[in-house]
Design a protein around this motif. Structure first.
Motif, PDB file in Angstrom:
ATOM      1  N   ALA A 253       0.980  -1.310  -0.193  1.00  0.00           N
ATOM      2  CA  ALA A 253       0.042  -0.165  -0.027  1.00  0.00           C
ATOM      3  C   ALA A 253       0.874   1.384   0.194  1.00  0.00           C
ATOM      4  N   GLU A 254       1.870   1.232   0.729  1.00  0.00           N
ATOM      5  CA  GLU A 254       2.880   2.414   0.888  1.00  0.00           C
ATOM      6  C   GLU A 254       3.421   2.508  -0.609  1.00  0.00           C
ATOM      7  N   LEU A 255       3.956   1.592  -1.170  1.00  0.00           N
ATOM      8  CA  LEU A 255       4.680   1.547  -2.361  1.00  0.00           C
ATOM      9  C   LEU A 255       3.613   2.423  -3.651  1.00  0.00           C
ATOM     10  N   ILE A 256       2.413   1.871  -3.591  1.00  0.00           N
ATOM     11  CA  ILE A 256       1.469   2.227  -4.513  1.00  0.00           C
ATOM     12  C   ILE A 256       1.025   3.659  -4.247  1.00  0.00           C
ATOM     13  N   LYS A 257       0.892   4.281  -2.819  1.00  0.00           N
ATOM     14  CA  LYS A 257       0.736   5.438  -2.583  1.00  0.00           C
ATOM     15  C   LYS A 257       1.509   6.233  -3.206  1.00  0.00           C
ATOM     16  N   ALA A 258       2.904   5.911  -3.148  1.00  0.00           N
ATOM     17  CA  ALA A 258       4.190   6.696  -3.724  1.00  0.00           C
ATOM     18  C   ALA A 258       4.219   6.680  -5.006  1.00  0.00           C
ATOM     19  N   GLY A 259       3.310   6.213  -5.902  1.00  0.00           N
ATOM     20  CA  GLY A 259       3.285   6.257  -7.296  1.00  0.00           C
ATOM     21  C   GLY A 259       3.674   5.183  -8.042  1.00  0.00           C
ATOM     22  N   ASN A 260       3.937   3.928  -7.424  1.00  0.00           N
ATOM     23  CA  ASN A 260       4.808   3.023  -8.154  1.00  0.00           C
ATOM     24  C   ASN A 260       3.670   2.015  -8.724  1.00  0.00           C
ATOM     25  N   ASP A 261       3.986   1.398  -9.677  1.00  0.00           N
ATOM     26  CA  ASP A 261       3.285   0.319 -10.533  1.00  0.00           C
ATOM     27  C   ASP A 261       2.812  -0.599  -9.703  1.00  0.00           C
ATOM     28  N   PRO A 262       1.576  -0.885  -9.707  1.00  0.00           N
ATOM     29  CA  PRO A 262       1.004  -1.903  -8.659  1.00  0.00           C
ATOM     30  C   PRO A 262       1.550  -3.196  -8.784  1.00  0.00           C
ATOM     31  N   VAL A 263       1.807  -3.523  -9.821  1.00  0.00           N
ATOM     32  CA  VAL A 263       2.433  -5.017 -10.193  1.00  0.00           C
ATOM     33  C   VAL A 263       3.880  -5.236  -9.516  1.00  0.00           C
ATOM     34  N   ALA A 264       4.618  -4.140  -9.718  1.00  0.00           N
ATOM     35  CA  ALA A 264       5.826  -3.831  -9.333  1.00  0.00           C
ATOM     36  C   ALA A 264       5.983  -3.905  -7.692  1.00  0.00           C
ATOM     37  N   ALA A 265       4.770  -3.193  -7.206  1.00  0.00           N
ATOM     38  CA  ALA A 265       4.830  -2.969  -5.505  1.00  0.00           C
ATOM     39  C   ALA A 265       4.418  -4.149  -5.150  1.00  0.00           C
ATOM     40  N   ARG A 266       3.485  -5.098  -5.860  1.00  0.00           N
ATOM     41  CA  ARG A 266       3.062  -6.427  -5.121  1.00  0.00           C
ATOM     42  C   ARG A 266       4.382  -7.389  -5.099  1.00  0.00           C
ATOM     43  N   LYS A 267       5.186  -7.366  -6.121  1.00  0.00           N
ATOM     44  CA  LYS A 267       6.442  -8.033  -6.301  1.00  0.00           C
ATOM     45  C   LYS A 267       7.254  -7.774  -4.961  1.00  0.00           C
ATOM     46  N   ALA A 268       7.627  -6.512  -4.908  1.00  0.00           N
ATOM     47  CA  ALA A 268       8.705  -5.937  -4.050  1.00  0.00           C
ATOM     48  C   ALA A 268       7.985  -6.387  -2.540  1.00  0.00           C
ATOM     49  N   ALA A 269       6.762  -5.967  -2.310  1.00  0.00           N
ATOM     50  CA  ALA A 269       6.329  -6.450  -1.099  1.00  0.00           C
ATOM     51  C   ALA A 269       6.312  -7.929  -0.667  1.00  0.00           C
ATOM     52  N   VAL A 270       6.130  -8.674  -1.638  1.00  0.00           N
ATOM     53  CA  VAL A 270       6.050 -10.163  -1.477  1.00  0.00           C
ATOM     54  C   VAL A 270       7.652 -10.646  -1.160  1.00  0.00           C
ATOM     55  N   ASP A 271       8.587 -10.083  -1.947  1.00  0.00           N
ATOM     56  CA  ASP A 271       9.885 -10.636  -1.893  1.00  0.00           C
ATOM     57  C   ASP A 271      10.243 -10.118  -0.362  1.00  0.00           C
ATOM     58  N   VAL A 272       9.963  -9.103   0.224  1.00  0.00           N
ATOM     59  CA  VAL A 272      10.444  -8.725   1.399  1.00  0.00           C
ATOM     60  C   VAL A 272       9.755  -9.360   2.612  1.00  0.00           C
ATOM     61  N   ALA A 273       8.306  -9.618   2.446  1.00  0.00           N
ATOM     62  CA  ALA A 273       7.271 -10.050   3.482  1.00  0.00           C
ATOM     63  C   ALA A 273       7.973 -11.354   3.855  1.00  0.00           C
ATOM     64  N   LYS A 274       8.307 -12.217   2.867  1.00  0.00           N
ATOM     65  CA  LYS A 274       8.574 -13.609   3.040  1.00  0.00           C
ATOM     66  C   LYS A 274       9.748 -13.764   4.073  1.00  0.00           C
ATOM     67  N   VAL A 275      10.285 -12.832   4.311  1.00  0.00           N
ATOM     68  CA  VAL A 275      11.447 -12.924   5.487  1.00  0.00           C
ATOM     69  C   VAL A 275      10.768 -13.102   6.894  1.00  0.00           C
ATOM     70  N   PHE A 276       9.644 -12.661   7.022  1.00  0.00           N
ATOM     71  CA  PHE A 276       9.008 -12.929   8.416  1.00  0.00           C
ATOM     72  C   PHE A 276       8.206 -14.195   8.377  1.00  0.00           C
ATOM     73  N   SER A 277       7.418 -14.685   7.260  1.00  0.00           N
ATOM     74  CA  SER A 277       6.540 -15.669   7.376  1.00  0.00           C
ATOM     75  C   SER A 277       6.464 -16.041   5.991  1.00  0.00           C
ATOM     76  N   THR A 278       6.007 -17.740   6.134  1.00  0.00           N
ATOM     77  CA  THR A 278       5.151 -18.163   4.908  1.00  0.00           C
ATOM     78  C   THR A 278       4.192 -17.340   4.264  1.00  0.00           C
ATOM     79  N   LEU A 279       3.961 -16.969   3.135  1.00  0.00           N
ATOM     80  CA  LEU A 279       2.691 -16.487   2.602  1.00  0.00           C
ATOM     81  C   LEU A 279       1.523 -17.113   2.426  1.00  0.00           C
ATOM     82  N   GLU A 280       0.533 -16.332   2.198  1.00  0.00           N
ATOM     83  CA  GLU A 280      -0.969 -17.265   1.947  1.00  0.00           C
ATOM     84  C   GLU A 280      -0.828 -17.788   0.753  1.00  0.00           C
ATOM     85  N   ALA A 281      -1.348 -18.920   0.658  1.00  0.00           N
ATOM     86  CA  ALA A 281      -1.451 -19.584  -1.063  1.00  0.00           C
ATOM     87  C   ALA A 281      -2.633 -18.655  -1.629  1.00  0.00           C
TER      88      ALA A 281
END
Length: 357
Positions: free
Chosen positions: A75-103
């Motif tokens: 949400a922060e990346l999209i609000k900053a004007g970034n492409d939603p697809v790229a924002a989702r990929k970046a968020a997913v890559d970093v979120a994996k550090v803390f937890s397995t992500l939902e299927a």
């Protein structure tokens, strides 16, 4: 030699239901063959973390337990004007550090939402935010273990994580042992859950129906609760990367929140805002000991003053244990509200001083 800070509290609760079981009734325990009301350790620690002393005194040094780190980053990346697809990929890559992500279903984009709650410190959150921003900008960031080394901390300034610990199942090397142990609070006397039958009236149907528009039942209880906590002061300092000043303020916030914060279940129905009527705080290198044994035989409800009798039984056990085992602490400070001895300010100063011991 390890320094321990031990806190014993007696708090009188009015009719209330601060901590509910799976049926919505006050939690209970059987102690010494007598039923007691109970507040779980988990609910107490949640109340501490959400308390005013933590919010006011430890601003910027309190973590967040959440599955939604990736969702927030996206949400922060999209609000900053970034492409939603790229924002989702970046968020997913970093979120994996803390937890397995939902299927997700085949063909759908990866979910940034974790499957388990992660306890994330402010420093880790800032590192995750920085890496996500660099990733969405096209910079190649580290992967897997190398990425975790850039984000995860073994020690930093998150006081609540330092106190209550955390477990990262996939990365145990970044677990943190809890420096604070918190008991379940129990009534010092026999206590039973009571039932309240209530009704509600339909304000717009007074002519046709004079009876109740709704009927229900609600459970509650009241009593004098004993609560005990033990702090490994040296481990707290270690978990805070050696910041002794922050550890001292953390102990003060902890002591104040124990005295004033409560689990908030059914708060609007009961307005329970009790404060501890008795606090005994101790420090020393001796083996910790709780004083719940003072109430294994429940205080007699026929006593003229159950609260006063509870204090007397607690102090009696202190003397008995000291006689049998030798002094169980180097120093102690007592606040007894109704006896008009001691003050919260003295309790907080004592707590801060444990770091210098």
């Amino acid at each position: 030699m390890t320094t321990f800070l031990q806190i014993h509290l007696l708090t009188s609760y009015p009719p209330s239901n601060p901590n509910r079981d799976d049926q919505g009734r006050p939690k209970q325990a059987m102690v010494g063959g007598a039923p007691r009301l109970r507040h779980s350790s988990q609910s107490i620690k949640r109340a501490l973390r959400e308390s005013t002393p933590f919010d006011r005194g430890l601003a910027g040094h309190v973590g967040k337990r959440t599955k939604l780190l990736g969702v927030e980053l996206e949400a922060e990346l999209i609000k900053a004007g970034n492409d939603p697809v790229a924002a989702r990929k970046a968020a997913v890559d970093v979120a994996k550090v803390f937890s397995t992500l939902e299927a997700v279903k085949k063909g759908e984009p990866d979910s940034p939402k974790g499957t388990t709650l992660a306890f994330i410190s402010p420093d880790e959150w800032a590192a995750a935010r920085d890496l996500a921003a660099r990733s969405v900008a096209g910079e190649e960031i580290a992967k897997d273990k190398e990425l975790k080394k850039l984000v995860l901390r073994r020690a930093d300034g998150a006081v609540d994580i330092a106190m209550f610990g955390r477990m990262l199942a996939s990365d145990p090397e970044y677990n943190r042992d809890a420096a604070v142990q918190v008991s379940h609070a129990i009534t010092t006397h026999r206590a039973l859950v009571e039932e309240d039958f209530f009704t509600a009236v339909d304000d717009l149907n007074k002519r046709e129906e004079t009876g109740a528009g709704h009927m229900g039942e609600h459970a509650f209880g009241s009593g004098v609760f004993y609560l005990y906590a033990c702090v490994n002061v040296d481990l707290l300092v270690e978990n805070l990367a050696g910041d002794r000043a922050l550890a001292a303020e953390g102990l003060a916030a902890l002591a104040e929140s124990f005295a004033t914060a409560t689990p908030s279940g059914k708060q609007n129905s009961h307005a329970h805002h009790p404060r501890a009527s008795y606090i005994r705080i101790e420090k020393g290198a001796q083996q910790p000991r709780d004083l719940s044994g003072a109430f294994f035989k429940p205080v007699d409800l026929r006593s003229e003053d159950v609260e006063r009798k509870s204090i007397a039984e607690l102090e009696k056990l202190v003397g008995q244990i000291d006689r049998a085992y030798g002094k169980c602490c180097d120093a102690a400070q007592v606040m007894d509200v109704k006896a008009e001895t001691g003050s919260l300010a003295e309790i907080l100063a004592f707590a801060r001083g444990a770091v210098a011991s």
